[in-house]
Design a protein around this motif. Structure first.
Motif, PDB file in Angstrom:
ATOM      1  N   LEU A  88       1.179  -1.725  -0.256  1.00  0.00           N
ATOM      2  CA  LEU A  88      -0.346   0.157  -0.247  1.00  0.00           C
ATOM      3  C   LEU A  88       0.356   1.532  -0.162  1.00  0.00           C
ATOM      4  CD1 LEU A  88      -2.979   1.915   0.482  1.00  0.00           C
ATOM      5  CD2 LEU A  88      -2.209   1.604   2.616  1.00  0.00           C
ATOM      6  N   PHE A  89       1.928   1.337   1.268  1.00  0.00           N
ATOM      7  CA  PHE A  89       2.608   3.017   1.148  1.00  0.00           C
ATOM      8  C   PHE A  89       3.429   2.590   0.069  1.00  0.00           C
ATOM      9  CE2 PHE A  89       1.232   2.722   5.832  1.00  0.00           C
ATOM     10  CZ  PHE A  89       0.186   2.615   5.346  1.00  0.00           C
ATOM     11  N   ARG A 414      -4.873   2.605  -4.640  1.00  0.00           N
ATOM     12  CA  ARG A 414      -4.591   2.793  -3.409  1.00  0.00           C
ATOM     13  C   ARG A 414      -5.823   1.945  -2.795  1.00  0.00           C
ATOM     14  NH1 ARG A 414      -4.825   8.067  -2.893  1.00  0.00           N
ATOM     15  NH2 ARG A 414      -6.435   7.922  -2.290  1.00  0.00           N
ATOM     16  N   ILE A 421      -6.556  -5.124   2.729  1.00  0.00           N
ATOM     17  CA  ILE A 421      -6.383  -5.322   4.248  1.00  0.00           C
ATOM     18  C   ILE A 421      -7.301  -5.907   4.985  1.00  0.00           C
ATOM     19  CG2 ILE A 421      -5.131  -3.777   5.922  1.00  0.00           C
ATOM     20  CD1 ILE A 421      -3.476  -2.962   3.342  1.00  0.00           C
TER      21      ILE A 421
ATOM     22  N   LYS B  18       2.003  11.540  -1.704  1.00  0.00           N
ATOM     23  CA  LYS B  18       1.861  10.382  -1.539  1.00  0.00           C
ATOM     24  C   LYS B  18       3.210   9.707  -1.640  1.00  0.00           C
ATOM     25  CE  LYS B  18      -1.136   9.887  -4.807  1.00  0.00           C
ATOM     26  NZ  LYS B  18      -2.071  10.091  -5.815  1.00  0.00           N
ATOM     27  N   GLY B  22       3.872   7.798   1.942  1.00  0.00           N
ATOM     28  CA  GLY B  22       3.634   6.487   2.225  1.00  0.00           C
ATOM     29  C   GLY B  22       5.477   5.967   2.678  1.00  0.00           C
ATOM     30  N   MET B  25       4.803   6.479   6.674  1.00  0.00           N
ATOM     31  CA  MET B  25       4.393   5.802   7.312  1.00  0.00           C
ATOM     32  C   MET B  25       4.072   3.925   7.595  1.00  0.00           C
ATOM     33  SD  MET B  25       0.161   7.686   6.300  1.00  0.00           S
ATOM     34  CE  MET B  25      -0.110   6.798   8.359  1.00  0.00           C
ATOM     35  N   PHE B  26       5.806   3.491   6.826  1.00  0.00           N
ATOM     36  CA  PHE B  26       6.526   2.292   6.121  1.00  0.00           C
ATOM     37  C   PHE B  26       6.783   2.038   7.196  1.00  0.00           C
ATOM     38  CE2 PHE B  26       9.723   0.456   4.207  1.00  0.00           C
ATOM     39  CZ  PHE B  26       9.477  -1.262   4.135  1.00  0.00           C
ATOM     40  N   LEU B  70      -4.806  -1.657   9.194  1.00  0.00           N
ATOM     41  CA  LEU B  70      -6.134  -1.195   8.697  1.00  0.00           C
ATOM     42  C   LEU B  70      -5.827   0.736   8.954  1.00  0.00           C
ATOM     43  CD1 LEU B  70      -8.854  -1.515   6.985  1.00  0.00           C
ATOM     44  CD2 LEU B  70      -9.732  -2.233   9.169  1.00  0.00           C
ATOM     45  N   MET B  72      -4.218   2.504  10.343  1.00  0.00           N
ATOM     46  CA  MET B  72      -3.018   3.140   8.654  1.00  0.00           C
ATOM     47  C   MET B  72      -3.565   3.823   7.789  1.00  0.00           C
ATOM     48  SD  MET B  72       1.169   2.509  10.746  1.00  0.00           S
ATOM     49  CE  MET B  72       1.300   3.974   9.823  1.00  0.00           C
ATOM     50  N   ALA B  73      -3.694   2.464   7.032  1.00  0.00           N
ATOM     51  CA  ALA B  73      -4.360   2.716   5.692  1.00  0.00           C
ATOM     52  C   ALA B  73      -5.185   3.762   5.300  1.00  0.00           C
ATOM     53  CB  ALA B  73      -4.688   1.468   4.879  1.00  0.00           C
ATOM     54  N   LEU B  74      -6.156   3.273   6.117  1.00  0.00           N
ATOM     55  CA  LEU B  74      -7.692   4.563   6.190  1.00  0.00           C
ATOM     56  C   LEU B  74      -6.925   6.195   6.266  1.00  0.00           C
ATOM     57  CD1 LEU B  74      -9.822   2.387   8.562  1.00  0.00           C
ATOM     58  CD2 LEU B  74     -10.015   2.733   6.165  1.00  0.00           C
ATOM     59  N   TYR B  76      -3.884   7.342   5.788  1.00  0.00           N
ATOM     60  CA  TYR B  76      -2.939   7.723   4.721  1.00  0.00           C
ATOM     61  C   TYR B  76      -4.544   7.085   3.310  1.00  0.00           C
ATOM     62  CZ  TYR B  76      -0.378   6.014   0.611  1.00  0.00           C
ATOM     63  OH  TYR B  76       0.262   6.117  -0.559  1.00  0.00           O
ATOM     64  N   ASN B  77      -5.345   6.580   3.000  1.00  0.00           N
ATOM     65  CA  ASN B  77      -6.066   7.093   2.474  1.00  0.00           C
ATOM     66  C   ASN B  77      -6.630   8.385   2.116  1.00  0.00           C
ATOM     67  OD1 ASN B  77      -7.841   6.532   0.223  1.00  0.00           O
ATOM     68  ND2 ASN B  77      -9.488   6.233   1.109  1.00  0.00           N
ATOM     69  N   CYS B  80      -4.525  11.689   1.618  1.00  0.00           N
ATOM     70  CA  CYS B  80      -3.836  11.485  -0.158  1.00  0.00           C
ATOM     71  C   CYS B  80      -5.730  11.419  -0.402  1.00  0.00           C
ATOM     72  CB  CYS B  80      -3.770   9.792  -0.474  1.00  0.00           C
ATOM     73  SG  CYS B  80      -2.531   9.260  -0.030  1.00  0.00           S
ATOM     74  N   MET B  81      -6.291  11.043  -0.357  1.00  0.00           N
ATOM     75  CA  MET B  81      -7.426  12.380  -0.795  1.00  0.00           C
ATOM     76  C   MET B  81      -7.410  13.627  -1.150  1.00  0.00           C
ATOM     77  SD  MET B  81     -10.141   9.199  -0.382  1.00  0.00           S
ATOM     78  CE  MET B  81     -12.079  10.071  -0.847  1.00  0.00           C
TER      79      MET B  81
END
Lengths: 634, 98
Positions: A88-89, A414, A421, B18, B22, B25-26, B70, B72-74, B76-77, B80-81
């Motif tokens: 993802l990242f 993305r 996930i 991004k 990314g 966060m990674f 999950l 962190m993914a949210l 990040y999204n 980005c948005m």
């Protein structure tokens, strides 16, 4: 053969074939064939990611491993899921931005290099084949109990269906098969977990009353001048044998031989006892005896797995919450009856004894039973190496990466990864419950732990078993389809069109892609038949190790290091492949498979990632620095 | 062009933002993951410690890594948005200005 599993299986296959026909009529272009036209909705793509990724190794393998070694199996779930963070990242959006049909496209986006085209395609093929074999062998194993077909027929049937799915509509039909399978797998695994909580845990599991709990006999042993004797005069103790540090004695009752029993300490009294085991004897004349009698449909090894104490008690728990279920399993006062396998020869016979081992819950619910985290420094390095390969491998698997080309934009790439996930993470949490549920429900097949999840479902009734088995079969279809699309793209697009310079038009590319899918499918069928009966789950580990070593350094450095050159990428892929596979082939585990002593292995590591991943990075850096383009003079 | 996407894609205004976010966060997640591996190797016995709801550290940390992924993914999204929208609006204003 039960009718319901067959009906569900036929129903599912019919849906798959209809989908393939439907999309096949629409698939005319290379973009349609290799990337589903790039217009799959991100939410569908996210679940299809789950369908692609949750292979037989995840569903059958992880649940089976948790059922036999507890938390160590769950480490795979954690590592496999954590790998999606890298996807993802770091990888998702650039892959979508740079590539067209294959992972090689993205790597080669700045260079148009023959070296990258060749070696990235070879890497894709190696990873895909390593992944394909266990799926095909798993398909054969599943079809035998489900449909009563032979392993060979099962593999041919799966291979034929998958070739049809891929050859008709390529990525479009593959996506919807994976979407369907991913969704069903998560829904019915959740139902299975709810059933585990509602039933609760008992010390004498009887599979819902269908299979009476078997009480293994024990005898009290007494030390005397003649050695160990039984305190019960009806039992006689004979020969004694040490196998891998475990003491076995031959027990007779009233002159009749009862077989080899294990000498152990009573978990209740602490005194020395002999306990009944299970055994398979392959006689010199080719006959097989199970538990002292000739093998037959009625005389098979009993399924095992139970708790002798639950948090210090022997009462049924009744319905439990998920937290209570886990805390009971992890209690020091919980005792899990596991089984160890002991192989030896007796005269001309080959004997396998399955002997009970009692392990407290606190040791079940932390690492250590499989991965020796308390062992030697080398064993610790081995563990670190595995966790590295799992973390870095996912984002470099070609069949996963090509799914980024099926969505219309980087934002969709993305978002679909986030859906993946969520779906995959939720499923991996369920694996812990399903595995521990099998461990405590008397459903483990001693010769094939991979069947733990379907057999756990069977303990709740035929319907759940039928649907879980059909989904397990669909799991194979979905993953194999994705792998064949990846391999077909590597052959048709990367090797023939780009590397070979055939410069095919759209229609030719689709036709060659279909032919390549057919050829790879045939190879998969042949390998699935050849590898029958072999435990090939280690091949998935190979796939992750090769992907993490060969592909990920190339992807990351291409994105984040401006001095990366085409030669640097090509050489890093070569070094990644050779070092990862070389270390595995020269490892102690492989030497045992060759029939050689472990000590003879020149490399003491079994997990290559800790060496091969840095080596691949280093190669890329050194070769790139050596091959920097000369600056033009002003 | 040899490597154009399979389908025409919209212009992405926030690529560098991004990529930077990314990577940060990674790194954060990789540190938490490395911590999990380190505890297992250096002090495996501490994984038995009872932490919450009768669950031990091994289970809490393992589930935590999955849930953290999950969350962190949210985040990040969402970041980005927001940035994509912001930069797209700026671009639209510039175009209208011309």
């Amino acid at each position: 053969m039960a009718l319901l599993p067959v009906l569900l299986f036929v129903f599912f296959v019919a849906i798959v074939l209809i989908l393939s026909f439907y999309f096949g009529r629409k698939t005319k272009s290379a973009s349609g064939y290799f990337a589903a036209g790039g217009n799959i909705h991100w939410s569908v793509n996210g679940i299809a990611f789950a369908g692609d990724y949750l292979s037989a190794a995840s569903f059958l393998g992880i649940c089976g491993m948790i059922a036999t070694v507890g938390y160590d199996g769950f480490l795979y779930s954690i590592g496999y899921l954590a790998g999606w963070i890298v996807a993802l990242f770091v990888v998702a959006e650039p892959m979508k931005r740079l590539g067209k049909y294959t992972f090689t496209d993205a790597l080669d986006s700045k260079f148009n290099s023959k070296g990258i085209q060749l070696f990235a395609a070879i890497s894709t093929l190696i990873v895909s084949i390593c992944y394909l074999i266990p799926q095909m062998v798993g398909a054969g194993s599943l079809v035998t109990p489900l449909l009563g077909l032979s392993h060979t027929m099962g593999v041919i049937m799966v291979g034929s269906i998958v070739i049809f799915i891929v050859a008709t509509a390529g990525m479009a039909s593959t996506t919807y098969v994976q979407f369907l399978k991913g969704g069903l797998l998560i829904i019915f695994s959740t139902i299975l977990c709810v059933a585990i909580f509602v039933r609760g845990t008992t010390t004498e599991p009887d599979q819902g009353g269908k299979v009476p709990f078997y009480q293994y006999q024990t005898i009290q042993l007494v030390e005397s001048s003649e050695g160990l004797t039984s305190s019960d005069s009806t039992f006689q103790v004979g020969a004694m044998k040490e196998v891998s540090g475990t003491t076995l004695i031959k027990v007779h009752q009233d002159g009749q031989e009862l077989g080899w029993w294990i000498v152990t300490e009573s978990p209740k009294t602490g005194t020395q006892i002999a306990e009944e085991t299970q055994s398979i004897v392959h006689k010199f004349d080719g006959a097989t005896w199970i538990n002292g009698h000739p093998e037959s449909d009625e005389n098979q090894l009993r399924q095992v797995g139970n708790l002798t104490k639950i948090d210090g008690k022997t009462e049924d728990t009744g319905p439990v919450s998920p937290f209570k279920f886990l805390s009971n399993m992890g209690s020091k006062e919980t005792i899990v009856k596991r089984w160890e396998k002991l192989d030896f020869t007796e005269g001309e016979d080959h004997v396998t004894v399955f002997a009970p081992v009692y392990t407290p819950g606190n040791k079940i619910m932390r690492p250590g039973l499989k991965f020796k985290v308390e062992g030697t420094p080398l064993q610790k390095i081995e563990f670190i190496s595995l966790m590295m390969a799992l973390f870095f491998g996912t984002a470099a698997l070609p069949h996963i990466l090509i799914r980024y080309y099926t969505v219309p934009s980087q934002a969709c790439a993305r978002k679909s990864t986030i859906v993946a996930i969520a779906a995959i993470g939720f499923f991996y949490i369920l694996t812990l419950f399903m595995g521990l549920g099998a461990m405590s429900s008397g459903v483990i097949n001693l010769t094939d732990s991979n069947m733990s999840a379907p057999l756990l479902a069977k303990s709740f009734g035929t319907f759940l078993f039928s649907i879980i088995s059909a989904i397990a079969f669909a799991t194979v279809l979905g993953t194999v389809s994705g792998l064949i699309v990846a391999a077909s793209g590597a052959i048709a697009h990367d090797l023939l069109d780009r590397f070979g310079g055939l410069n095919m038009d759209d229609k030719q590319k689709v036709n060659v892609g279909r032919l390549a899918a057919f050829a790879v499918g045939l190879i998969a069928i042949i390998l699935g038949i050849i590898f029958k009966g072999m435990n090939v789950s280690f091949l998935v580990g190979w796939a992750f190790a090769v992907a993490a070593s060969a592909n990920l350094p190339a992807i990351l450095m291409l994105l984040f290091w401006k001095k990366t050159t085409a030669k640097g990428i090509a050489w890093s892929i070569v070094v990644g492949i050779i070092s990862a596979i070389g270390i595995i082939l020269l490892s102690p585990d492989m030497y045992v498979r060759y029939g050689l002593p472990r000590e003879a292995a020149p490399i003491p590591l079994g997990q290559p990632g800790i060496i091969s991943i840095p080596l691949s990075f280093l190669t890329l850096i050194v070769v790139s620095l050596i091959t920097q383009p000369k600056k033009k003079k002003a | 062009m040899l490597h154009e996407p399979a389908a025409p894609a919209e212009v992405d205004y926030a690529t560098s933002y991004k990529m930077r976010t990314g990577v940060i966060m990674f790194i954060i997640y990789a540190i938490v993951y490395a911590g999990f591996v380190a505890v297992n190797v250096l002090s495996p016995i501490s994984m038995e410690a009872n932490v919450l709801f009768g669950l031990n550290l091994a289970v809490i940390y393992g589930f935590g890594l999955i849930v953290l992924a999950l969350i962190m993914a949210l985040i990040y999204n969402a970041m980005c948005m927001k940035k994509e929208k912001e930069l797209k609006n700026e671009d639209n204003i510039k175009k209208e200005g011309k």
